[in-house]
Write an enzyme that holds these catalytic residues in place. Structure first.
Site, short mmCIF file in Angstrom:
data_model
loop_
_atom_site.label_atom_id
_atom_site.label_comp_id
_atom_site.label_asym_id
_atom_site.label_seq_id
_atom_site.Cartn_x
_atom_site.Cartn_y
_atom_site.Cartn_z
N HIS A 102 0.76 -1.13 0.00
CA HIS A 102 0.03 0.05 -0.02
C HIS A 102 0.82 1.14 -0.06
O HIS A 102 1.88 1.15 0.39
CB HIS A 102 -0.89 0.03 1.04
CG HIS A 102 -0.22 -0.04 2.56
ND1 HIS A 102 0.06 -1.24 3.33
CD2 HIS A 102 0.08 0.82 3.41
CE1 HIS A 102 0.89 -1.17 4.17
NE2 HIS A 102 1.00 0.07 4.30
N HIS A 104 0.75 5.41 1.38
CA HIS A 104 0.05 6.32 2.07
C HIS A 104 0.13 7.66 1.56
O HIS A 104 1.18 8.13 0.77
CB HIS A 104 0.91 6.59 3.74
CG HIS A 104 1.02 5.42 4.19
ND1 HIS A 104 0.32 5.24 5.51
CD2 HIS A 104 1.79 4.31 4.37
CE1 HIS A 104 0.59 4.07 6.15
NE2 HIS A 104 1.57 3.49 5.19
#
Ligand code: 5GP
Length: 141
Positions: A102, A104
């Site tokens: 992922h 941020h």
């Protein structure tokens, strides 16, 4: 490390855990971080399973960064931020705590310090309000 589909992001993708969703397409999903480093801190994850940068395939990574690229200015505008920090951690030694790759997206303001990584849980109402601001900005983009 092999991918473990009991991680929280896999559960969010399967709808087994709630989240404050802001965006979804065929390849990626985006929602607000539950322990934000700043107001409007969002996460972008690919739908395909991968632990991190070391096992993700290029097409999946490209889809995720494309979504980051699209969302970053929208989040900056929605949150009236002065800038945007992009972070991406690989392996526990580097700060990774959820083992589904992922990015941020963290809004920054000149006069506001960054909160700690995985610090305090945010109130659900605040997350809902920020998700709505970002979704509204997406709708008019
Ligand atoms: P990492 O340390 O792996 O780069 O970041 C994982 C992020 O996921 C952290 O910033 C943490 O606050 C966030 N997080 C952990 N559990 C949950 C959850 O159940 N829901 C949401 N929305 N975020 C989570």
């Amino acid at each position: 490390m092999t991918y473990d589909d009991s991680n929280v992001f896999a559960k969010i993708l399967r709808g087994e855990l709630p989240c404050h969703k802001i965006y979804e397409d065929d390849e990626t999903f985006s929602f607000l971080d539950i322990m934000p480093r700043a107001n409007g801190h969002a996460l972008v994850i690919p739908k395909s399973p991968a632990v991190n940068l070391f096992d993700v395939d290029t097409a999946t990574l490209c889809a995720a960064i494309r979504t980051v690229h699209m969302l970053a200015p929208i989040i900056r505008n929605a949150m009236e931020a002065d800038g945007i920090l992009i972070q991406q951690f690989n392996e526990a030694a580097a700060g990774q705590t959820v083992f589904h790759v992922h990015f941020h997206i963290v809004p920054r303001w000149e006069d506001t310090a960054l909160k700690p990584h995985t610090g305090e849980m945010e109130d659900s109402e605040v997350l809902a309000e920020n998700a709505e601001k970002i979704s509204d900005a997406l709708d008019v983009a």
